[in-house]
Design a protein around this motif. Structure first.
Motif, PDB file in Angstrom:
ATOM      1  N   GLU A 158     -76.953 -34.731 -48.195  1.00  0.00           N
ATOM      2  CA  GLU A 158     -77.488 -36.014 -47.772  1.00  0.00           C
ATOM      3  C   GLU A 158     -78.782 -36.304 -48.531  1.00  0.00           C
ATOM      4  OE1 GLU A 158     -78.033 -36.251 -43.613  1.00  0.00           O
ATOM      5  OE2 GLU A 158     -75.914 -35.914 -43.121  1.00  0.00           O
ATOM      6  N   MET A 159     -79.014 -37.581 -48.792  1.00  0.00           N
ATOM      7  CA  MET A 159     -80.234 -37.951 -49.507  1.00  0.00           C
ATOM      8  C   MET A 159     -81.426 -37.919 -48.569  1.00  0.00           C
ATOM      9  SD  MET A 159     -79.217 -41.012 -52.146  1.00  0.00           S
ATOM     10  CE  MET A 159     -78.690 -42.138 -50.841  1.00  0.00           C
ATOM     11  N   THR A 160     -82.553 -37.522 -49.147  1.00  0.00           N
ATOM     12  CA  THR A 160     -83.796 -37.561 -48.393  1.00  0.00           C
ATOM     13  C   THR A 160     -84.322 -38.992 -48.374  1.00  0.00           C
ATOM     14  OG1 THR A 160     -85.158 -37.162 -50.350  1.00  0.00           O
ATOM     15  CG2 THR A 160     -84.308 -35.219 -49.182  1.00  0.00           C
ATOM     16  N   PRO A 161     -85.246 -39.319 -47.470  1.00  0.00           N
ATOM     17  CA  PRO A 161     -85.834 -40.678 -47.477  1.00  0.00           C
ATOM     18  C   PRO A 161     -86.433 -41.037 -48.844  1.00  0.00           C
ATOM     19  CG  PRO A 161     -86.406 -39.537 -45.442  1.00  0.00           C
ATOM     20  CD  PRO A 161     -85.719 -38.530 -46.315  1.00  0.00           C
ATOM     21  N   GLU A 162     -87.085 -40.033 -49.498  1.00  0.00           N
ATOM     22  CA  GLU A 162     -87.671 -40.301 -50.810  1.00  0.00           C
ATOM     23  C   GLU A 162     -86.599 -40.652 -51.840  1.00  0.00           C
ATOM     24  OE1 GLU A 162     -90.330 -37.904 -48.370  1.00  0.00           O
ATOM     25  OE2 GLU A 162     -88.243 -37.654 -48.988  1.00  0.00           O
ATOM     26  N   GLN A 163     -85.453 -39.961 -51.771  1.00  0.00           N
ATOM     27  CA  GLN A 163     -84.366 -40.253 -52.707  1.00  0.00           C
ATOM     28  C   GLN A 163     -83.783 -41.634 -52.468  1.00  0.00           C
ATOM     29  OE1 GLN A 163     -81.946 -36.710 -51.956  1.00  0.00           O
ATOM     30  NE2 GLN A 163     -82.339 -36.025 -54.057  1.00  0.00           N
TER      31      GLN A 163
ATOM     32  N   TYR B 140     -95.156 -39.333 -56.776  1.00  0.00           N
ATOM     33  CA  TYR B 140     -94.820 -38.062 -56.127  1.00  0.00           C
ATOM     34  C   TYR B 140     -93.517 -37.552 -56.710  1.00  0.00           C
ATOM     35  CZ  TYR B 140     -92.093 -41.504 -53.533  1.00  0.00           C
ATOM     36  OH  TYR B 140     -91.262 -42.536 -53.198  1.00  0.00           O
ATOM     37  N   TYR B 141     -93.247 -36.293 -56.464  1.00  0.00           N
ATOM     38  CA  TYR B 141     -92.057 -35.674 -57.058  1.00  0.00           C
ATOM     39  C   TYR B 141     -90.848 -35.849 -56.148  1.00  0.00           C
ATOM     40  CZ  TYR B 141     -88.850 -32.244 -58.987  1.00  0.00           C
ATOM     41  OH  TYR B 141     -87.747 -31.634 -59.526  1.00  0.00           O
ATOM     42  N   VAL B 142     -89.737 -36.275 -56.739  1.00  0.00           N
ATOM     43  CA  VAL B 142     -88.440 -36.366 -56.051  1.00  0.00           C
ATOM     44  C   VAL B 142     -87.444 -35.548 -56.844  1.00  0.00           C
ATOM     45  CG1 VAL B 142     -86.560 -37.875 -55.326  1.00  0.00           C
ATOM     46  CG2 VAL B 142     -88.935 -38.642 -55.112  1.00  0.00           C
ATOM     47  N   GLY B 143     -86.813 -34.599 -56.182  1.00  0.00           N
ATOM     48  CA  GLY B 143     -85.886 -33.720 -56.880  1.00  0.00           C
ATOM     49  C   GLY B 143     -84.478 -34.276 -56.972  1.00  0.00           C
ATOM     50  N   ASP B 144     -83.663 -33.602 -57.778  1.00  0.00           N
ATOM     51  CA  ASP B 144     -82.231 -33.883 -57.908  1.00  0.00           C
ATOM     52  C   ASP B 144     -81.960 -35.328 -58.336  1.00  0.00           C
ATOM     53  OD1 ASP B 144     -79.641 -33.088 -57.949  1.00  0.00           O
ATOM     54  OD2 ASP B 144     -79.288 -33.286 -55.791  1.00  0.00           O
ATOM     55  N   ILE B 145     -82.676 -35.767 -59.387  1.00  0.00           N
ATOM     56  CA  ILE B 145     -82.458 -37.134 -59.885  1.00  0.00           C
ATOM     57  C   ILE B 145     -81.028 -37.310 -60.369  1.00  0.00           C
ATOM     58  CG2 ILE B 145     -83.171 -38.801 -61.643  1.00  0.00           C
ATOM     59  CD1 ILE B 145     -85.910 -37.661 -61.577  1.00  0.00           C
ATOM     60  N   SER B 146     -80.417 -36.235 -60.922  1.00  0.00           N
ATOM     61  CA  SER B 146     -79.071 -36.360 -61.477  1.00  0.00           C
ATOM     62  C   SER B 146     -78.073 -36.855 -60.448  1.00  0.00           C
ATOM     63  CB  SER B 146     -78.611 -35.021 -62.056  1.00  0.00           C
ATOM     64  OG  SER B 146     -78.612 -34.025 -61.056  1.00  0.00           O
ATOM     65  N   SER B 147     -78.226 -36.436 -59.179  1.00  0.00           N
ATOM     66  CA  SER B 147     -77.291 -36.913 -58.149  1.00  0.00           C
ATOM     67  C   SER B 147     -77.491 -38.406 -57.900  1.00  0.00           C
ATOM     68  CB  SER B 147     -77.489 -36.124 -56.851  1.00  0.00           C
ATOM     69  OG  SER B 147     -78.766 -36.372 -56.295  1.00  0.00           O
ATOM     70  N   LEU B 148     -78.747 -38.885 -58.002  1.00  0.00           N
ATOM     71  CA  LEU B 148     -79.001 -40.322 -57.832  1.00  0.00           C
ATOM     72  C   LEU B 148     -78.379 -41.119 -58.971  1.00  0.00           C
ATOM     73  CD1 LEU B 148     -82.750 -40.313 -56.701  1.00  0.00           C
ATOM     74  CD2 LEU B 148     -80.679 -40.206 -55.299  1.00  0.00           C
ATOM     75  N   VAL B 149     -78.427 -40.544 -60.180  1.00  0.00           N
ATOM     76  CA  VAL B 149     -77.826 -41.228 -61.327  1.00  0.00           C
ATOM     77  C   VAL B 149     -76.326 -41.379 -61.124  1.00  0.00           C
ATOM     78  CG1 VAL B 149     -77.397 -41.072 -63.814  1.00  0.00           C
ATOM     79  CG2 VAL B 149     -79.635 -40.431 -62.891  1.00  0.00           C
ATOM     80  N   HIS B 150     -75.678 -40.324 -60.614  1.00  0.00           N
ATOM     81  CA  HIS B 150     -74.237 -40.411 -60.340  1.00  0.00           C
ATOM     82  C   HIS B 150     -73.936 -41.477 -59.305  1.00  0.00           C
ATOM     83  CE1 HIS B 150     -72.666 -37.246 -62.816  1.00  0.00           C
ATOM     84  NE2 HIS B 150     -73.554 -36.375 -62.354  1.00  0.00           N
ATOM     85  N   LYS B 151     -74.768 -41.532 -58.246  1.00  0.00           N
ATOM     86  CA  LYS B 151     -74.526 -42.542 -57.212  1.00  0.00           C
ATOM     87  C   LYS B 151     -74.700 -43.945 -57.777  1.00  0.00           C
ATOM     88  CE  LYS B 151     -75.803 -39.693 -53.223  1.00  0.00           C
ATOM     89  NZ  LYS B 151     -74.439 -39.725 -52.647  1.00  0.00           N
ATOM     90  N   LEU B 152     -75.755 -44.142 -58.591  1.00  0.00           N
ATOM     91  CA  LEU B 152     -75.987 -45.454 -59.190  1.00  0.00           C
ATOM     92  C   LEU B 152     -74.822 -45.832 -60.103  1.00  0.00           C
ATOM     93  CD1 LEU B 152     -77.783 -47.894 -59.763  1.00  0.00           C
ATOM     94  CD2 LEU B 152     -78.995 -46.518 -61.472  1.00  0.00           C
ATOM     95  N   LYS B 153     -74.339 -44.876 -60.877  1.00  0.00           N
ATOM     96  CA  LYS B 153     -73.214 -45.150 -61.788  1.00  0.00           C
ATOM     97  C   LYS B 153     -71.972 -45.551 -61.004  1.00  0.00           C
ATOM     98  CE  LYS B 153     -71.526 -41.565 -63.953  1.00  0.00           C
ATOM     99  NZ  LYS B 153     -70.123 -41.392 -63.521  1.00  0.00           N
ATOM    100  N   ASP B 154     -71.729 -44.881 -59.869  1.00  0.00           N
ATOM    101  CA  ASP B 154     -70.540 -45.196 -59.068  1.00  0.00           C
ATOM    102  C   ASP B 154     -70.696 -46.534 -58.342  1.00  0.00           C
ATOM    103  OD1 ASP B 154     -69.410 -42.837 -59.886  1.00  0.00           O
ATOM    104  OD2 ASP B 154     -70.016 -41.704 -58.109  1.00  0.00           O
ATOM    105  N   ILE B 155     -71.903 -46.794 -57.838  1.00  0.00           N
ATOM    106  CA  ILE B 155     -72.131 -48.040 -57.101  1.00  0.00           C
ATOM    107  C   ILE B 155     -71.912 -49.252 -58.006  1.00  0.00           C
ATOM    108  CG2 ILE B 155     -73.905 -49.458 -55.973  1.00  0.00           C
ATOM    109  CD1 ILE B 155     -75.112 -46.828 -54.883  1.00  0.00           C
ATOM    110  N   GLU B 156     -72.460 -49.187 -59.223  1.00  0.00           N
ATOM    111  CA  GLU B 156     -72.393 -50.313 -60.141  1.00  0.00           C
ATOM    112  C   GLU B 156     -71.175 -50.241 -61.065  1.00  0.00           C
ATOM    113  OE1 GLU B 156     -74.491 -52.947 -60.317  1.00  0.00           O
ATOM    114  OE2 GLU B 156     -75.485 -52.208 -58.511  1.00  0.00           O
ATOM    115  N   ASN B 157     -70.401 -49.166 -60.966  1.00  0.00           N
ATOM    116  CA  ASN B 157     -69.210 -48.969 -61.813  1.00  0.00           C
ATOM    117  C   ASN B 157     -69.581 -49.099 -63.294  1.00  0.00           C
ATOM    118  OD1 ASN B 157     -66.518 -48.452 -62.460  1.00  0.00           O
ATOM    119  ND2 ASN B 157     -65.940 -50.621 -62.345  1.00  0.00           N
ATOM    120  N   LEU B 158     -70.506 -48.268 -63.730  1.00  0.00           N
ATOM    121  CA  LEU B 158     -71.060 -48.345 -65.078  1.00  0.00           C
ATOM    122  C   LEU B 158     -70.399 -47.329 -65.994  1.00  0.00           C
ATOM    123  CD1 LEU B 158     -74.807 -48.523 -64.011  1.00  0.00           C
ATOM    124  CD2 LEU B 158     -73.328 -50.447 -64.639  1.00  0.00           C
TER     125      LEU B 158
END
Length: 883
Positions: free
Chosen positions: A186-191, A221-239
């Motif tokens: 699950e994503m954290t509030p920061e993510q 501030y530091y937010v970890g696991d950016i790669s998972s956010l990139v995957h979610k963004l790619k799937d959401i926008e179908n990029l």
């Protein structure tokens, strides 16, 4: 001490590969050279990994490391402090990785590099091969690495081997629930906040007809696991292509993902000191602001995105055509000569007015209508396209009109043609894996044109002088508005990472004119060959570049020398011997480093196979029979099954005997100069090629032993460092002809058309050497020790090649010592006195001079006479000048 390490900012694939490597190197210590991604850190907190004795880099004495095992990395820029010891010559390095090379690539004594989705896959293959069974915990950790790096086996980089690895790990207890717990979080509030910022900033732009999305954010501030956010963004926008830049504190994290073959994000990330794969990569940037970074990304995108293919990218030029009044017989001859299935027909204004197909011509021949004009039988209902037309128009035109070829017309003039096969190759190519190292299929399975940018490989594999030269060649070609390509073994060996600086280029135009134009811009000499349209550029340091005009060849009869005509680069490559030699790299500025593969050469490099381009290859040029064996043995490849069958068929037709023997000698010379000469000759014997040189020629166990002895003799002489030049291939040729009697040598020499100097060695010195061997053997059997002068007399006058042959033929240590004594000492003996000295002593010029010289030399050899005074004393004692 043995150490197993991986890259900084380690992920699950690092962990899985390290755990697997521990089974291969049980005494090694696991070390993380830097930090870990958030997901891996969470796993380490909940796992029992402490049982594996994992250490931090600060706990390791780097100077005590004797063997370094690197997994999921081979770049010195990504291994932290371990980079300080990789240049230690005493350090043993073993590498297991699936990343492409970069300018910081490390090479080790053991390397297992494969283009698979995860390094864990490589380790799983080793487990299968070596019969190692992972524990359920090990299988689970390896599965975490496999699933993370392949996106749960959904990324386009995923291979069949990855699925096999997954099945193997699941079979041995990998817990998919654990995998899901740590990979699906699950994503954290920061993510969530960061993802919203990225969604708001996401912008799309079109580069070279490819849509690219760029998103960015700046947080304190530091937010970890950016790669998972990139995957979610790619799937959401179908990029299809997504680049994300996030500034955190004093650095910017750049993450890229791509689903398209046209965009290799790994290459782009290398520009910023990062790394990864064609479909997933990242970088960390310290010295730029976010605005500066985004500007650089946009400026670099056109260099790293290959344009979508248009008709002009598939067309061939120049085009063979016929006028409307040409006969069907002429069309049939042209089609047969160049293997065409369709030919455009032009009117008197050079406009395309029809297309003539092979089926029509053959039916006309059946009805004895070959004298009819092609204008009466051509198909005038056809479509043409412009060079800039999209491929969808090409697909529609060929399918709806059932055209075998599509004329490409610009400003009313025919500029090229695309065949159905060209289109099929491209369509098949689009279904291939994006990141597979070698992506083309072999001719027997269907062909494709695949384009791949090789700029980074050129940069990492070639000396700066050669790279600069290639760019200069491209610049001159651009000035002349001609296309220029690297071709041949240079490109093949570049892909194989084997040293080869024999630069061959092909110009779509006049090669000689190009060489002369280059000479006006760069200090060099040009040697031309007008008959063949070729030239050699010779730089001041004697570095050479072979220049040829793109041409096609046809053969009037089997085994004849080819007739040559100017053509396109694709036609030029089609005339070559094997698919692995048809790869080409563009040097023009707009396409610099782009590799073209028309005939499946990359696939055959991957399969390590030697295959011909068409079924008549060995019939048209039987020297390729010898060349196939040479490349097979040099590269450690295997001749393809179909190619081997074609070789056998050509041999049944006795095609070898239809060509000039000197061409066979040239091929033999190259084979005998190869490092693996014995396996090559054994292979020639298997194909029964040797008997075409001479019926008495054989390569049995005894001959093979003689070659081994000849190699030892040559190596012995090389270690003397005399700097004398000799022809090793000639030593081997004498060994090869061991089974041919002296009279047979005359026959073989005549057929091979050997040069006069070689003929003297073959017909005079070699028979004399054989007789000498018999005489020496008889002498030794009588146990009589020869004087030095006798040894000198035996071997004096023989060429160095014959001497080394005699050394190889020596059956005992005593004779080898005699030859060694002659080579290292006796042959260098020279008398000091000359004719003037003898005249001064009262002698008159004549035959006695030679007698005196021979006597002095004999005494020098036997008694150790050294000085001038000693030689004068010998003359005065044993010879009396006439009164």
């Amino acid at each position: 001490m043995d150490v197993i390490a991986t890259h900084v900012n380690a992920d699950f694939d690092c962990l899985g590969a390290m755990i697997a490597a521990k089974r291969l190197y049980p005494d090694a210590t696991l070390v993380f050279p830097g930090g870990q991604e958030r997901g891996l850190r969470d796993f380490l907190l909940h796992s029992t990994l402490y049982a594996y004795g994992v250490k931090r880099i600060k706990d390791i004495d780097l100077q005590a490391v004797s063997r370094l095992v690197l997994v999921d990395v081979r770049s010195a820029a990504r291994i932290g402090q371990f980079s300080e010891i990789v240049d230690n010559p005493e350090l043993e390095i073993h590498i297991y990785d699936h990343h492409p090379e970069d300018e910081h690539t490390i090479h080790g004594q053991v390397e297992n590099i494969q283009a698979v989705g995860a390094t864990t896959t490589i380790m799983a293959q080793l487990f299968v091969d070596q019969g190692i069974v992972p524990t359920p915990d090990e299988a689970t950790m390896m599965m975490l690495g496999l699933y993370e790096d392949t996106g749960c086996l959904l990324f386009s980089a995923t291979t069949v081997e990855d699925f096999r690895a997954g099945a193997f790990l699941l079979q041995h207890g990998a817990n998919l629930n654990t995998v899901a717990d740590f990979l699906v979080r699950e994503m954290t509030p920061e993510q969530i906040d960061l993802l919203n910022e990225l969604l708001k900033s996401c912008q799309k732009m079109v580069v070279n007809s490819i849509e690219v999305a760029i998103a960015y954010a700046s947080i304190d501030y530091y937010v970890g696991d950016i790669s998972s956010l990139v995957h979610k963004l790619k799937d959401i926008e179908n990029l299809d292509v997504l680049l994300v830049a996030v500034r955190m504190e004093d650095r910017i994290f750049l993450v890229a993902r791509s689903r398209l073959a046209e965009m290799d994000v790994g290459e782009l990330m290398h520009e910023f000191g990062g790394g990864g794969h064609a479909c997933a990569a990242s970088a960390t940037v310290h010295d730029l602001t976010l605005v500066q970074l985004l500007e650089q990304v946009e400026s670099l995108l056109p260099q790293h995105i290959m344009p979508r293919c248009e008709v002009r990218h598939l067309m061939s030029a120049p085009v063979k055509t016929l006028p409307t009044d040409a006969t069907l017989g002429a069309a049939r001859k042209l089609m047969s000569r160049f293997s065409f299935n369709a030919i455009p027909i032009l009117d008197s204004q050079q406009q395309v007015v029809g297309i003539l197909t092979r089926q029509i011509v053959e039916k006309a021949a059946h009805h004895k209508l070959l004298k009819m004009a092609v204008g009466e039988m051509m198909n005038s209902d056809f479509q043409v396209l412009s060079p800039e037309a999209p491929l969808v128009d090409l697909q529609d035109g060929i399918s709806k009109h059932n055209q075998r070829c599509m004329p490409v017309v610009s400003a009313g003039a025919l500029v090229g043609v695309v065949t159905r096969t060209d289109l099929l190759r491209h369509m098949l190519g689009d279904r291939q894996s994006l990141v597979e190292s070698y992506q083309d299929v072999s001719p027997s399975r269907g062909l494709q044109l695949k384009q791949k940018n090789m700029q980074r490989l050129l940069k990492t594999q070639l000396p700066e002088m050669v790279r600069t030269l290639l760019q200069q060649l491209g610049a001159v070609a651009d000035q002349l508005e001609v296309s220029i390509f690297l071709v041949g073994g240079f490109v093949r060996d570049l892909l194989l990472r084997q040293p080869n600086l024999d630069v061959d280029i092909v110009v779509e135009g006049d090669g000689i004119a190009f060489a002369n134009a280059f000479a006006k811009t760069t200090p060099c000499r040009v040697r031309t060959h007008e008959k063949f349209g070729t030239a050699v550029i010779i730089l001041p340091n004697d570095f050479k570049v072979d220049v040829a005009s793109a041409r096609l060849e046809y053969y009037d009869r089997p085994a004849a020398l080819p007739k040559v005509e100017h053509a396109s680069i694709r036609h030029d490559l089609y005339r070559r011997d094997f698919t692995i030699n048809t790869l080409t790299i563009s040097l023009n500025q707009n396409n610099y480093g782009q590799m073209l593969d028309f005939f499946g050469g990359q696939s055959d490099l991957k399969d390590r196979s030697v295959r011909v381009l068409h079924n008549l290859s060995f019939i048209e040029d039987p020297t390729r029979l010898f060349r196939a064996v040479r490349f097979e043995q040099r590269l450690g490849f295997t001749i393809g099954r179909q190619t081997a069958r074609l070789m056998t068929s050509a041999l049944r037709l006795r095609s070898v005997k239809k060509i000039a023997g000197i061409r066979i000698l040239h091929e033999l010379e190259q084979i005998l100069d190869e490092p693996r000469v014995v396996p090559a000759l054994e292979r020639l014997d298997q194909f029964e090629l040797l008997k075409f040189i001479d019926p008495q020629l054989r390569f049995d166990r005894q001959t093979a032993s003689l070659f081994v002895a000849a190699e030892q003799a040559s190596s012995w002489f090389d270690l003397l460092y005399t700097e004398e030049i000799y022809r090793r291939w000639l030593v081997y040729l004498f060994c090869m002809f061991e089974s041919i009697p002296d009279k047979g040598l005359v026959r073989v020499s005549a057929w091979l058309c050997v040069q006069p100097k070689v003929e003297v060695l073959l017909l005079e010195q070699l028979p004399r050497a054989r007789q000498l061997l018999k005489a020496i053997k008889q002498r030794r059997n009588r146990h009589v020790t020869p004087q030095n002068s006798e040894i000198y007399a035996w071997f004096n006058g023989f060429s160095l090649e014959v001497i080394l042959y005699l050394m190889a033929r020596s059956e005992n240590e005593v004779m080898r010592k005699w030859i060694s004594l002659y080579v290292t000492k006796l042959r260098k003996e020279k008398i000091i006195l000359n004719g003037a000295d003898l005249i001064a002593l009262g002698f008159s010029p004549g035959r006695q001079f030679q007698e005196i010289a021979d006597f002095i030399l004999q005494e020098r050899l036997n008694t150790g006479t050294k000085s001038r005074e000693e030689e004068i004393a010998l003359v005065k004692t044993h010879f009396f000048p006439p009164s």
